[in-house]
Design a protein around this motif. Structure first.
Motif, PDB file in Angstrom:
ATOM      1  N   THR A 306       0.822  -1.289  -0.034  1.00  0.00           N
ATOM      2  CA  THR A 306      -0.135  -0.149  -0.165  1.00  0.00           C
ATOM      3  C   THR A 306       1.005   1.191  -0.121  1.00  0.00           C
ATOM      4  N   ARG A 307       2.167   1.127   0.507  1.00  0.00           N
ATOM      5  CA  ARG A 307       2.886   2.444   0.410  1.00  0.00           C
ATOM      6  C   ARG A 307       3.509   2.536  -0.950  1.00  0.00           C
ATOM      7  N   ARG A 308       3.750   1.472  -1.808  1.00  0.00           N
ATOM      8  CA  ARG A 308       4.359   1.588  -3.133  1.00  0.00           C
ATOM      9  C   ARG A 308       3.117   1.990  -4.122  1.00  0.00           C
ATOM     10  N   ASN A 309       2.060   1.589  -3.875  1.00  0.00           N
ATOM     11  CA  ASN A 309       0.718   2.090  -4.402  1.00  0.00           C
ATOM     12  C   ASN A 309       0.454   3.282  -4.331  1.00  0.00           C
ATOM     13  N   GLU A 310       0.662   4.419  -5.332  1.00  0.00           N
ATOM     14  CA  GLU A 310       0.608   6.024  -4.914  1.00  0.00           C
ATOM     15  C   GLU A 310      -0.856   6.346  -4.751  1.00  0.00           C
ATOM     16  N   ALA A 311      -1.984   5.414  -5.126  1.00  0.00           N
ATOM     17  CA  ALA A 311      -3.228   5.760  -4.674  1.00  0.00           C
ATOM     18  C   ALA A 311      -3.490   5.642  -3.108  1.00  0.00           C
ATOM     19  N   SER A 312      -3.237   4.420  -2.692  1.00  0.00           N
ATOM     20  CA  SER A 312      -3.209   4.137  -1.470  1.00  0.00           C
ATOM     21  C   SER A 312      -2.224   4.955  -0.671  1.00  0.00           C
ATOM     22  N   LEU A 313      -1.333   5.194  -0.900  1.00  0.00           N
ATOM     23  CA  LEU A 313      -0.278   6.096  -0.387  1.00  0.00           C
ATOM     24  C   LEU A 313      -0.979   7.461  -0.158  1.00  0.00           C
ATOM     25  N   ALA A 314      -1.809   8.094  -1.183  1.00  0.00           N
ATOM     26  CA  ALA A 314      -2.242   9.312  -1.115  1.00  0.00           C
ATOM     27  C   ALA A 314      -3.512   9.293  -0.041  1.00  0.00           C
ATOM     28  N   ILE A 315      -4.194   8.148  -0.076  1.00  0.00           N
ATOM     29  CA  ILE A 315      -5.214   8.066   1.117  1.00  0.00           C
ATOM     30  C   ILE A 315      -4.398   7.948   2.348  1.00  0.00           C
ATOM     31  N   ALA A 316      -3.446   7.133   2.489  1.00  0.00           N
ATOM     32  CA  ALA A 316      -2.649   7.146   3.928  1.00  0.00           C
ATOM     33  C   ALA A 316      -2.151   8.594   4.416  1.00  0.00           C
ATOM     34  N   CYS A 317      -1.664   9.313   3.454  1.00  0.00           N
ATOM     35  CA  CYS A 317      -1.517  10.664   3.675  1.00  0.00           C
ATOM     36  C   CYS A 317      -2.637  11.540   4.177  1.00  0.00           C
ATOM     37  N   MET A 318      -3.810  11.441   3.479  1.00  0.00           N
ATOM     38  CA  MET A 318      -4.830  12.032   3.965  1.00  0.00           C
ATOM     39  C   MET A 318      -5.403  11.588   5.538  1.00  0.00           C
ATOM     40  N   VAL A 319      -5.522  10.323   5.547  1.00  0.00           N
ATOM     41  CA  VAL A 319      -6.009   9.940   7.069  1.00  0.00           C
ATOM     42  C   VAL A 319      -4.974  10.569   8.067  1.00  0.00           C
ATOM     43  N   ILE A 320      -3.540  10.394   7.918  1.00  0.00           N
ATOM     44  CA  ILE A 320      -2.674  10.749   8.675  1.00  0.00           C
ATOM     45  C   ILE A 320      -2.706  12.344   8.889  1.00  0.00           C
ATOM     46  N   ILE A 321      -2.918  13.174   7.937  1.00  0.00           N
ATOM     47  CA  ILE A 321      -3.271  14.640   8.119  1.00  0.00           C
ATOM     48  C   ILE A 321      -4.425  14.717   9.131  1.00  0.00           C
ATOM     49  N   MET A 322      -5.526  13.891   8.795  1.00  0.00           N
ATOM     50  CA  MET A 322      -6.746  14.431   9.646  1.00  0.00           C
ATOM     51  C   MET A 322      -6.354  13.995  11.131  1.00  0.00           C
ATOM     52  N   GLY A 323      -5.795  12.647  11.174  1.00  0.00           N
ATOM     53  CA  GLY A 323      -5.651  12.121  12.565  1.00  0.00           C
ATOM     54  C   GLY A 323      -4.851  12.897  13.316  1.00  0.00           C
ATOM     55  N   THR A 324      -3.648  13.300  12.841  1.00  0.00           N
ATOM     56  CA  THR A 324      -2.595  14.090  13.748  1.00  0.00           C
ATOM     57  C   THR A 324      -3.383  15.336  13.988  1.00  0.00           C
ATOM     58  N   TRP A 325      -4.105  15.944  13.080  1.00  0.00           N
ATOM     59  CA  TRP A 325      -4.715  17.101  13.149  1.00  0.00           C
ATOM     60  C   TRP A 325      -5.738  17.195  14.401  1.00  0.00           C
ATOM     61  N   ILE A 326      -6.521  16.148  14.374  1.00  0.00           N
ATOM     62  CA  ILE A 326      -7.551  15.935  15.589  1.00  0.00           C
ATOM     63  C   ILE A 326      -6.773  15.888  16.893  1.00  0.00           C
ATOM     64  N   ASP A 327      -5.658  14.947  16.707  1.00  0.00           N
ATOM     65  CA  ASP A 327      -4.787  14.856  18.140  1.00  0.00           C
ATOM     66  C   ASP A 327      -4.231  15.812  18.553  1.00  0.00           C
ATOM     67  N   LYS A 328      -3.645  16.596  17.576  1.00  0.00           N
ATOM     68  CA  LYS A 328      -2.896  17.690  17.904  1.00  0.00           C
ATOM     69  C   LYS A 328      -3.328  18.852  18.255  1.00  0.00           C
ATOM     70  N   ALA A 329      -4.188  19.353  17.336  1.00  0.00           N
ATOM     71  CA  ALA A 329      -4.731  20.470  17.545  1.00  0.00           C
ATOM     72  C   ALA A 329      -6.044  20.719  18.316  1.00  0.00           C
ATOM     73  N   LEU A 330      -7.144  19.531  18.119  1.00  0.00           N
ATOM     74  CA  LEU A 330      -8.454  19.956  18.818  1.00  0.00           C
ATOM     75  C   LEU A 330      -8.015  19.191  20.362  1.00  0.00           C
ATOM     76  N   GLY A 331      -7.615  17.868  20.481  1.00  0.00           N
ATOM     77  CA  GLY A 331      -7.470  17.096  21.497  1.00  0.00           C
ATOM     78  C   GLY A 331      -6.502  17.872  22.341  1.00  0.00           C
ATOM     79  N   MET A 332      -5.418  18.386  21.847  1.00  0.00           N
ATOM     80  CA  MET A 332      -4.280  18.940  22.989  1.00  0.00           C
ATOM     81  C   MET A 332      -5.145  20.149  23.555  1.00  0.00           C
ATOM     82  N   ILE A 333      -5.669  20.814  22.863  1.00  0.00           N
ATOM     83  CA  ILE A 333      -6.385  22.018  23.648  1.00  0.00           C
ATOM     84  C   ILE A 333      -7.399  21.699  24.502  1.00  0.00           C
ATOM     85  N   ALA A 334      -8.192  20.974  23.945  1.00  0.00           N
ATOM     86  CA  ALA A 334      -9.481  20.647  24.879  1.00  0.00           C
ATOM     87  C   ALA A 334      -8.888  19.754  25.994  1.00  0.00           C
ATOM     88  N   GLY A 335      -8.121  18.909  25.714  1.00  0.00           N
ATOM     89  CA  GLY A 335      -7.395  18.066  27.113  1.00  0.00           C
ATOM     90  C   GLY A 335      -6.930  18.810  28.002  1.00  0.00           C
TER      91      GLY A 335
END
Lengths: 385, 261
Positions: A306-335
């Protein structure tokens, strides 16, 4: 090189106009906030920082993430990255500009902003933050611009740039370290009061920054005549894979310390975020979504297929951007702010004006990035031709 | 030709940056001599101390009604906007809280019911090691010579770092213009503007003219005030004879407000 930014097809200009429209609308809302005060936001006595500072924190990470292409190229002589270092540096410029804007829109008295320089206070972490952020912006502007210009002229970049390039590498680490120190040196905020906060910020930065860079590279390849390169994207993907694993590992270390020691002050914030406490659970779905997204990101980037396939890699990048944004932006402040130091629960939800202004700040960043990338791609296409 | 024009623009740009930085550099050079611009009018009756401190005898203030005149006295004198409807954005200098919120680290599983149900007065602790002062990027909040953590409302940029730093919730931010929400304006004390942080100042303006803090005066003897480092002061006498507690002492901020329970 600026001439590249004023030449473009209708899609380019359409995009620029859309961004200018969002910026204009957001500026209008900001004038309202300036007139009325921060009461227009969802902020409160107990949650005194919110969406603005959350996004600021996240974007410092995106800016620092640029170093993941600069370091291998200049320190390890990894030649392949020569083609995309300028993309990393220009991404850092756009991200830092957004960071500075998020700080400004968060101030109660922005016209007094220069008091930070007029009355320098070396005991305040915000003083250092102002220095490192502006310094990093300056370094990336000078380095990115001159190296690109040298490439266009077919010559080696000026030798005086070399020390600046070397300085920019630890400087990237410093911007996110100081940003973490804003939080982790405060007594009475147990969720932040942890030595692993700065490393955690850096690991999530080195996942999110390169993930965004991969998406931008894929976009550039698709819509321009410049190919950032398959090898480059694959190497970045490995960086993302390591960084996101380390980020989740650091979080699990926090969970272990809190729940094995069973010290209530350490547990309550994590309990509030992930299971809700005393009927307050606004963050629960977000935090679990963040965990699921980051773990999906790990699976997709660590698995070779899935890393070598650029389509699935793009999805991976999107979920990582969203996941880290919630964790670090929203969660860090609210928590950090809920429950408050008196164990009272006042939750926070950003208001519409607050989100409108934030969107406009992102539009400024997108505009800066568009103009800079237009120039970079223009030069690359010209050199290739 | 084109090359030299570009060169000119580059040099012009860098020079403009340099000119812009001059006042900043001057400010750096002069900062040692300036210090805080805050000024208080003192007269010959002015009381002085190394560290002002307060002892609240909560046994004498056992009902919400007994706290009301104290809180009102402070609010009236300091133009605290009491009419703000949104409780999440209100301004508090001195307020009432239950024991388990005031003393989060000292809640016993089963405890003296009279203490557990007693209302407690909360205010800025005027810490000896104030984290808020450490956090402030403009020295708008600073510790004065008598140990009071002061606020310069004209210098504060409203970054709210001090609010995140305070472990006692003692700081309030003006989310909007507070003036329409003041019941009756006291012209002896400044009103504040939107976008700045404020808090209890231990009535520094009253101490400067030899008066006791407003809450102490309104408490009918339930609150004592004095120099923590003067062995003969009222507070030291009380501390010698009574068992007292302070809020969150494990954080090391050294609060100057003591409670007799």
């Amino acid at each position: 090189m600026l001439e590249f930014a004023v030449k473009g097809n209708k899609w380019y200009w359409g995009w620029v106009i859309v961004l200018l429209g969002i910026i204009g609308a957001g500026f209008g809302i900001y004038l309202m906030q300036l007139q009325f005060g921060l009461g227009l936001t969802g902020l409160s006595r107990d949650v005194s920082w919110g969406f603005y500072i959350a996004n600021f924190t996240y974007l410092v990470g995106v800016a620092a993430g640029g170093v993941m292409v600069v370091l291998p190229y200049y320190l390890h002589n990894y030649k392949a990255y020569g083609r995309i270092t300028v993309l990393g540096e220009f991404l850092a410029i756009a991200a830092i500009i957004m960071c500075l804007l998020f700080i400004v829109v968060d101030l109660g008295q922005p016209m007094r902003m220069l008091n930070v320089l007029l009355y320098p206070s070396p005991n305040s972490m915000l003083f250092y933050d102002a220095i490192v952020l502006n310094g990093y912006l300056f370094l990336n502007l000078v380095i990115g611009w001159n190296v690109l210009e040298a490439e266009r002229n077919g010559v080696h970049y000026q030798s005086w740039l070399k020390p600046l390039i070397y300085i920019s590498i630890p400087w990237a680490v410093s911007i996110h370290t100081v940003t973490a120190y804003l939080y982790c040196g405060l007594p009475g905020r147990h969720y932040w009061l942890t030595a692993v906060l700065a490393p955690r910020f850096l690991s999530s930065a080195f996942a999110a920054g390169p993930a965004l860079l991969i998406l931008l590279c894929l976009f550039i390849r698709r819509f321009t005549h410049f190919d950032p390169g398959r090898e480059q994207i694959q190497t970045l993907a490995k960086t993302v894979a390591y960084a996101i694993c380390i980020n989740v590992f650091f979080f699990l270390c926090e969970v272990f310390v809190a729940f094995y020691s069973k010290i209530p002050g350490h547990m309550t914030h994590i309990q509030y975020l992930f299971s809700g406490l005393h009927g307050h659970g606004a963050m629960v779905p977000w935090m679990w979504a963040s965990m699921i997204l980051m773990i999906a990101g790990i699976v997709l980037t660590v698995t070779p297929a899935t890393r070598r396939n650029e389509a699935s890699l793009a999805i991976a990048c999107m979920v990582i951007i969203m996941g880290t944004w919630i964790d670090k932006a929203l969660g860090m402040i609210a928590g950090g702010f809920v429950p408050n130091p008196m164990h009272e629960f006042n939750e926070y939800v950003p208001s519409m004006p607050e989100m409108g202004i934030s969107l406009a700040v992102y539009a400024v960043g997108a505009l800066v990035l568009t103009l800079l990338y237009k120039m970079a791609v223009g030069v690359k296409e010209e050199v290739k031709a | 030709m084109e090359n030299s024009r570009r060169r000119f623009l580059q040099i012009a740009g860098v020079s403009a940056l340099g000119l812009g930085a001059t006042p900043v550099l001057n400010a750096f050079a002069a900062s040692g001599a300036q210090g805080s611009g805050y000024h208080l009018d003192r007269n010959e009756n002015a009381a002085t101390a190394k560290q002002w401190a307060m002892v609240i005898d909560t046994r004498k203030l056992s009902t919400p009604e007994s706290l009301r005149p104290i809180i009102n006295a402070c609010n009236t004198i300091h133009n605290v906007p009491t009419e703000i409807q949104n409780k999440n954005q209100e301004i508090k200098w001195i307020w009432e809280a239950p024991y388990h919120n005031a003393f989060t680290d000292e809640v016993q599983k089963f405890m003296d019911e009279s203490v557990e149900h007693r209302p407690f007065l909360l205010l800025c602790n005027q810490c000896e090691n104030p984290p808020c002062v450490r956090a402030c990027p403009t020295q708008a909040t600073f510790k004065n010579k008598e140990g009071i953590v002061m606020m310069d409302f004209h210098r504060c940029i409203g970054c709210r770092f001090c609010m995140a730093a305070c472990p006692f919730g003692a700081r309030s931010f003006n989310f909007r213009d507070p003036r329409p929400f003041i019941k009756k304006t006291n012209t002896e004390f400044p009103t504040r503007m939107k976008g700045v942080v404020e808090k209890c100042n231990f009535c520094a303006e009253r101490l400067a003219v030899g008066k006791k803090p407003a809450c102490v005066e309104a408490s009918g003897g339930a609150i004592a005030f004095g120099d923590l480092y003067d062995p003969n002061s009222d507070v030291r006498k009380l501390l010698k004879e009574n068992y007292t507690i302070r809020r969150k002492i494990t954080l090391g901020t050294e609060p100057s407000v003591y409670y007799i329970v």
